[in-house]
Design a protein around this motif. Sequence first.
Motif, PDB file in Angstrom:
ATOM      1  N   ASP A  29      24.969  62.962  25.461  1.00  0.00           N
ATOM      2  CA  ASP A  29      23.914  63.476  24.576  1.00  0.00           C
ATOM      3  C   ASP A  29      24.051  64.945  24.202  1.00  0.00           C
ATOM      4  O   ASP A  29      23.447  65.384  23.224  1.00  0.00           O
ATOM      5  CB  ASP A  29      22.539  63.254  25.224  1.00  0.00           C
ATOM      6  CG  ASP A  29      22.117  61.795  25.213  1.00  0.00           C
ATOM      7  OD1 ASP A  29      22.207  61.161  24.150  1.00  0.00           O
ATOM      8  OD2 ASP A  29      21.708  61.280  26.288  1.00  0.00           O
ATOM      9  N   ILE A  30      24.790  65.717  24.968  1.00  0.00           N
ATOM     10  CA  ILE A  30      24.960  67.137  24.664  1.00  0.00           C
ATOM     11  C   ILE A  30      26.158  67.282  23.728  1.00  0.00           C
ATOM     12  O   ILE A  30      27.218  66.734  24.007  1.00  0.00           O
ATOM     13  CB  ILE A  30      25.158  67.956  25.950  1.00  0.00           C
ATOM     14  CG1 ILE A  30      23.936  67.808  26.867  1.00  0.00           C
ATOM     15  CG2 ILE A  30      25.404  69.434  25.624  1.00  0.00           C
ATOM     16  CD1 ILE A  30      24.097  68.462  28.228  1.00  0.00           C
TER      17      ILE A  30
ATOM     18  N   LYS B 195      32.659  50.225  35.039  1.00  0.00           N
ATOM     19  CA  LYS B 195      32.178  51.365  35.816  1.00  0.00           C
ATOM     20  C   LYS B 195      32.118  52.651  34.998  1.00  0.00           C
ATOM     21  O   LYS B 195      32.328  53.746  35.528  1.00  0.00           O
ATOM     22  CB  LYS B 195      33.032  51.566  37.071  1.00  0.00           C
ATOM     23  CG  LYS B 195      32.997  50.377  38.034  1.00  0.00           C
ATOM     24  CD  LYS B 195      33.813  50.637  39.284  1.00  0.00           C
ATOM     25  CE  LYS B 195      33.746  49.443  40.232  1.00  0.00           C
ATOM     26  NZ  LYS B 195      34.541  49.683  41.461  1.00  0.00           N
ATOM     27  N   LEU B 196      31.837  52.534  33.715  1.00  0.00           N
ATOM     28  CA  LEU B 196      31.616  53.710  32.881  1.00  0.00           C
ATOM     29  C   LEU B 196      30.375  53.446  32.034  1.00  0.00           C
ATOM     30  O   LEU B 196      30.366  52.552  31.195  1.00  0.00           O
ATOM     31  CB  LEU B 196      32.832  54.013  32.005  1.00  0.00           C
ATOM     32  CG  LEU B 196      32.854  55.396  31.344  1.00  0.00           C
ATOM     33  CD1 LEU B 196      34.286  55.783  30.976  1.00  0.00           C
ATOM     34  CD2 LEU B 196      31.977  55.463  30.109  1.00  0.00           C
ATOM     35  N   SER B 197      29.334  54.236  32.281  1.00  0.00           N
ATOM     36  CA  SER B 197      28.076  54.057  31.554  1.00  0.00           C
ATOM     37  C   SER B 197      28.093  54.863  30.266  1.00  0.00           C
ATOM     38  O   SER B 197      28.377  56.060  30.276  1.00  0.00           O
ATOM     39  CB  SER B 197      26.898  54.500  32.421  1.00  0.00           C
ATOM     40  OG  SER B 197      25.701  54.500  31.652  1.00  0.00           O
ATOM     41  N   THR B 198      27.786  54.198  29.161  1.00  0.00           N
ATOM     42  CA  THR B 198      27.666  54.878  27.870  1.00  0.00           C
ATOM     43  C   THR B 198      26.200  55.017  27.451  1.00  0.00           C
ATOM     44  O   THR B 198      25.897  55.364  26.310  1.00  0.00           O
ATOM     45  CB  THR B 198      28.438  54.109  26.784  1.00  0.00           C
ATOM     46  OG1 THR B 198      28.029  52.734  26.814  1.00  0.00           O
ATOM     47  CG2 THR B 198      29.938  54.198  27.006  1.00  0.00           C
ATOM     48  N   VAL B 199      25.281  54.784  28.389  1.00  0.00           N
ATOM     49  CA  VAL B 199      23.847  54.901  28.114  1.00  0.00           C
ATOM     50  C   VAL B 199      23.512  56.323  27.665  1.00  0.00           C
ATOM     51  O   VAL B 199      23.995  57.304  28.235  1.00  0.00           O
ATOM     52  CB  VAL B 199      23.037  54.530  29.369  1.00  0.00           C
ATOM     53  CG1 VAL B 199      21.598  55.030  29.268  1.00  0.00           C
ATOM     54  CG2 VAL B 199      23.049  53.025  29.587  1.00  0.00           C
ATOM     55  N   ASN B 200      22.701  56.426  26.608  1.00  0.00           N
ATOM     56  CA  ASN B 200      22.280  57.720  26.090  1.00  0.00           C
ATOM     57  C   ASN B 200      20.853  57.613  25.571  1.00  0.00           C
ATOM     58  O   ASN B 200      20.301  56.514  25.482  1.00  0.00           O
ATOM     59  CB  ASN B 200      23.233  58.182  24.979  1.00  0.00           C
ATOM     60  CG  ASN B 200      23.151  57.276  23.763  1.00  0.00           C
ATOM     61  OD1 ASN B 200      22.253  57.426  22.934  1.00  0.00           O
ATOM     62  ND2 ASN B 200      24.064  56.304  23.656  1.00  0.00           N
ATOM     63  N   THR B 201      20.272  58.744  25.206  1.00  0.00           N
ATOM     64  CA  THR B 201      18.897  58.722  24.696  1.00  0.00           C
ATOM     65  C   THR B 201      18.763  59.346  23.307  1.00  0.00           C
ATOM     66  O   THR B 201      17.655  59.423  22.781  1.00  0.00           O
ATOM     67  CB  THR B 201      17.940  59.465  25.661  1.00  0.00           C
ATOM     68  OG1 THR B 201      18.356  60.832  25.784  1.00  0.00           O
ATOM     69  CG2 THR B 201      17.932  58.807  27.031  1.00  0.00           C
ATOM     70  N   THR B 202      19.878  59.813  22.723  1.00  0.00           N
ATOM     71  CA  THR B 202      19.777  60.514  21.427  1.00  0.00           C
ATOM     72  C   THR B 202      20.653  59.932  20.335  1.00  0.00           C
ATOM     73  O   THR B 202      20.445  60.234  19.157  1.00  0.00           O
ATOM     74  CB  THR B 202      20.148  62.006  21.580  1.00  0.00           C
ATOM     75  OG1 THR B 202      21.536  62.104  21.955  1.00  0.00           O
ATOM     76  CG2 THR B 202      19.273  62.692  22.612  1.00  0.00           C
ATOM     77  N   LEU B 203      21.646  59.134  20.680  1.00  0.00           N
ATOM     78  CA  LEU B 203      22.563  58.598  19.676  1.00  0.00           C
ATOM     79  C   LEU B 203      21.982  57.317  19.084  1.00  0.00           C
ATOM     80  O   LEU B 203      21.375  56.510  19.795  1.00  0.00           O
ATOM     81  CB  LEU B 203      23.932  58.309  20.291  1.00  0.00           C
ATOM     82  CG  LEU B 203      24.599  59.476  21.034  1.00  0.00           C
ATOM     83  CD1 LEU B 203      25.898  59.002  21.695  1.00  0.00           C
ATOM     84  CD2 LEU B 203      24.879  60.637  20.084  1.00  0.00           C
ATOM     85  N   GLU B 204      22.172  57.136  17.812  1.00  0.00           N
ATOM     86  CA  GLU B 204      21.659  55.919  17.174  1.00  0.00           C
ATOM     87  C   GLU B 204      22.714  54.830  17.253  1.00  0.00           C
ATOM     88  O   GLU B 204      23.395  54.509  16.280  1.00  0.00           O
ATOM     89  CB  GLU B 204      21.266  56.214  15.724  1.00  0.00           C
ATOM     90  CG  GLU B 204      20.129  57.216  15.584  1.00  0.00           C
ATOM     91  CD  GLU B 204      18.855  56.769  16.308  1.00  0.00           C
ATOM     92  OE1 GLU B 204      18.602  55.548  16.389  1.00  0.00           O
ATOM     93  OE2 GLU B 204      18.116  57.648  16.801  1.00  0.00           O
TER      94      GLU B 204
END
Length: 287
Positions: free
Chosen positions: A34-35, A240-249
């Motif tokens: 997200d950054i 085992k790699l999380s791509t979860v984010n809160t800002t990307l559409e």
Amino acid sequence: MSAYTVEERGAANTLDYKVYFKGPDGKYVSPFHDIPTYASEDKSIVNMVVEVPRWTNAKLEISKADALNPIVQDEKKGVPRFVHNCFPHHGYIWNYGAVPQTWENPSTIDKHTNAKGDNDPVDICDISEKIATVGQVKQVKILGVMAMIDEGETDYKLIGIDVTDPLASQLNDIDDVDRFLPGYLAATNEWFRVYKIPAGKPENTFAFNGEAKSKDFALQILGELHEQWVALQSGEAPAKLSTVNTTLENKNKISGDEAASIVAKAAPHAAPAPVDPSIHKWHYIKL
């Protein structure tokens, strides 16, 4: 002042320790996804997520596997990992961290190292004089890069300086480091070569005979690793790699409430655990 803040969970020096990030709006974000990578229009200044402050030994890193990618302490055989002090170096000799929204793809062979990526965001060494804090997001001017090969994997090490450092205006490329900070690049090369030897690992090696490459080359590599991260977010992530984010559409985005529920499951913040005095031991390495 950084627009990002952190929330600690668990106790430092334990495997329960997690450092989560919040954005300018106070909502949780991933420091991996997200950054933004860049902090200037010409892309010569990046955002750096500090994992390890200078002179410290706890091997802290962004967790690729955990949702929201908190900073955690690496482990070896179920025990928190600390780097050894290889004389004359004590702990990490710079503020050490990662550049967000970059990824060294383990399925891609780098043309300069002839080795696959290490599956991490790219590392960066901040050579400025101030000691940073865990989770600090700072703006760093890129000066160059070293191409390390760690156990057969490409592991680039960007070299940069905090834009607020008194020397920042005078350091503009890799040759300026030796001019103003003589010995720092040689010490950096040695540190990376030897730091795993006390744990029984082989000496790390470098492409380009260990030479630190220029700012232009570093920015080229950075751009390539940012594009590899773009592909990661749009495709299928490795196990085992999380791509979860809160800002990307995109399909990996979660809501603020979902993010808060992830953090709520972590252990409550507690006082740091004591460390074994053996982490202060000197190790003498003959190359």
